[in-house]
Design an enzyme around this catalytic site. Structure first.
Site, PDB file in Angstrom:
ATOM      1  N   CYS B 178       7.205  60.961  32.564  1.00 36.35           N
ATOM      2  CA  CYS B 178       5.650  60.774  32.115  1.00 36.35           C
ATOM      3  C   CYS B 178       5.215  61.492  31.020  1.00 36.35           C
ATOM      4  O   CYS B 178       5.028  61.572  29.752  1.00 36.35           O
ATOM      5  CB  CYS B 178       4.159  60.247  32.952  1.00 36.35           C
ATOM      6  SG  CYS B 178       5.038  58.903  34.166  1.00 36.35           S
ATOM      7  N   CYS B 220      -1.104  63.245  40.836  1.00 36.28           N
ATOM      8  CA  CYS B 220      -0.816  62.192  39.900  1.00 36.28           C
ATOM      9  C   CYS B 220       0.755  61.670  41.441  1.00 36.28           C
ATOM     10  O   CYS B 220       1.760  61.109  40.779  1.00 36.28           O
ATOM     11  CB  CYS B 220       0.503  63.290  39.313  1.00 36.28           C
ATOM     12  SG  CYS B 220      -0.615  62.824  37.204  1.00 36.28           S
TER      13      CYS B 220
END
Lengths: 138, 259
Positions: B178, B220
């Protein structure tokens, strides 16, 4: 370089699997596929999670992702067998992919307690999503 | 012999380069501040609008608070924070020399509470500890983040990078996929930042509270359906050290604001 990493493998030619994809489903679904349920799964952020990364013809979903190709026309570009194989585990086509493996219940590291020992979708749900994607034709 | 070693080194460098093709060149690094909307930026710039400044005020009071009969306040040992704590947040996590342990800033504060003040350390994510962190972070505002590697923390940088590149969780994603390979793109409408830890602790509108870097890490991790490491775990500290190496030279803008 980056673009190649992410765009490579997206086009049908590049993404043709090296290994043959079985026409018949390898999954033992307990009921016939339900494409409408497949659509519900695709738009649901907690079930399919698809639109976190993909966009597509889903006007009711306000925020869609741009990390992956649009799902519009997926059913024209791919056979149901190819779509199913991607859902089961996209890593067989691209080892670096960010697309999660939807039908793999082992091999991942530090899976959250609530999810351990389970795949993201069930065999029935994979068949539902496959049947729905096959209807996305341009 | 020397020539051969040289060639091996070049080969190693090439290999390392190839492995890290996704590393963001220094000139292209963007902080979370750079990437957020004008409204949130304005809120961060204005100390009267930035809700994290309330935590700073509370932290300042705690800095001077005497924890009990005959026990020193933080100021009792360290004096004026504006002088003694300047630059500390910009070079943490750091190795504690006597114990050899790596401490992040909240871990160091807890160690002082425990060892020097003789009180029970405030738990991570408690308002008191976050307030002290925010107060200390402010003393480094505008200073460049120091390179952990330059301070001999190569081993931790390496472990942290391993974690950063490890796929985790049911979704089988790594931080790097990401934050290094897809930053700037939209994850269902949220722009993916580069994950430079310049502004922590910070006020996040989604949390409606001030939170730590480890709270962000935990978010996350649970997002990819992974089991987070426990609060204060060495893995989190290694990850922070790697992110700080990646962000070395970027300026501290704590306590920041995020959407």
């Amino acid at each position: 370089m980056l673009a190649a990493l992410f765009l490579g493998g997206v086009g049908p030619a590049a993404a043709q699997p090296a290994m043959p994809v079985p026409e018949a489903s390898p999954l033992a679904a307990a009921r016939p596929p339900d494409p409408e349920n497949g659509r519900r799964i695709v738009v649901d952020r907690r079930r399919g999670l698809c639109l976190l990364c993909h966009s597509g013809p889903f006007p009711e979903v306000r925020f869609q992702g741009d990390l992956a190709p649009s799902l519009a026309g997926a059913g024209s570009r791919w056979t149901p067998a190819q779509l199913r194989a991607r859902l089961i585990d996209s890593r067989q086509f691209n080892g670096e992919t960010i697309m999660p493996p939807y039908f793999r219940a082992e091999g991942q590291i530090r899976v959250g307690r609530a999810f351990s020992g389970r795949s993201i979708l069930t065999a029935e749900e994979i068949e539902d999503v496959t049947a729905f994607l096959a209807t996305l034709r341009d | 012999m020397i020539r051969r070693a040289g060639r091996a080194l070049v080969l190693l460098a090439v290999l390392a380069g190839a492995l890290n093709a996704d590393e963001i060149p220094p000139g292209e690094r963007l902080s979370g501040y750079d990437m957020m909307g004008a409204e949130a930026q304005a809120m961060q710039r204005d100390d009267f609008a930035n809700p994290a400044m309330l935590a700073v005020k509370e932290g300042e009071a705690l800095w001077h608070a005497v924890p009990g009969e005959g026990r020193p306040s933080c100021a009792g040992c360290h004096g004026d924070a504006a002088a003694s704590m300047k630059g500390v947040a910009a070079r943490y996590p750091a190795r504690d020399v006597p114990s050899g342990r790596l401490f992040d800033l909240p871990g160091r504060i807890q160690a002082c509470q425990n060892g020097r003040q003789g009180i029970a350390p405030q738990p991570r994510e408690s308002t008191g500890l976050l307030a002290l962190e925010a107060y200390l972070a402010l003393q480094s505002r505008g200073m460049p983040l120091a390179s952990p590697r330059a301070r001999g923390l190569d081993d931790a940088v390496q472990r942290g990078e391993g974690l950063y590149r490890q796929r985790f969780g049911q979704l089988d994603l790594s931080c790097a996929q990401c934050h290094s390979q897809n930053w700037g793109r939209s994850l269902a409408g949220t722009r993916i930042p580069q994950a430079h830890p310049t502004g922590y602790p910070l006020f996040r509108m989604e949390w409606q509270a001030v939170g730590s870097l480890q709270r962000r890490f935990r978010n996350c991790m649970t997002g990819i359906r992974a089991e987070p490491f426990p609060p204060g775990a060495p893995e989190w500290i290694d990850l922070e050290i790697y992110l700080k190496e990646r962000a070395a030279g970027m300026r501290v803008d704590a306590p920041a604001v995020r959407p």
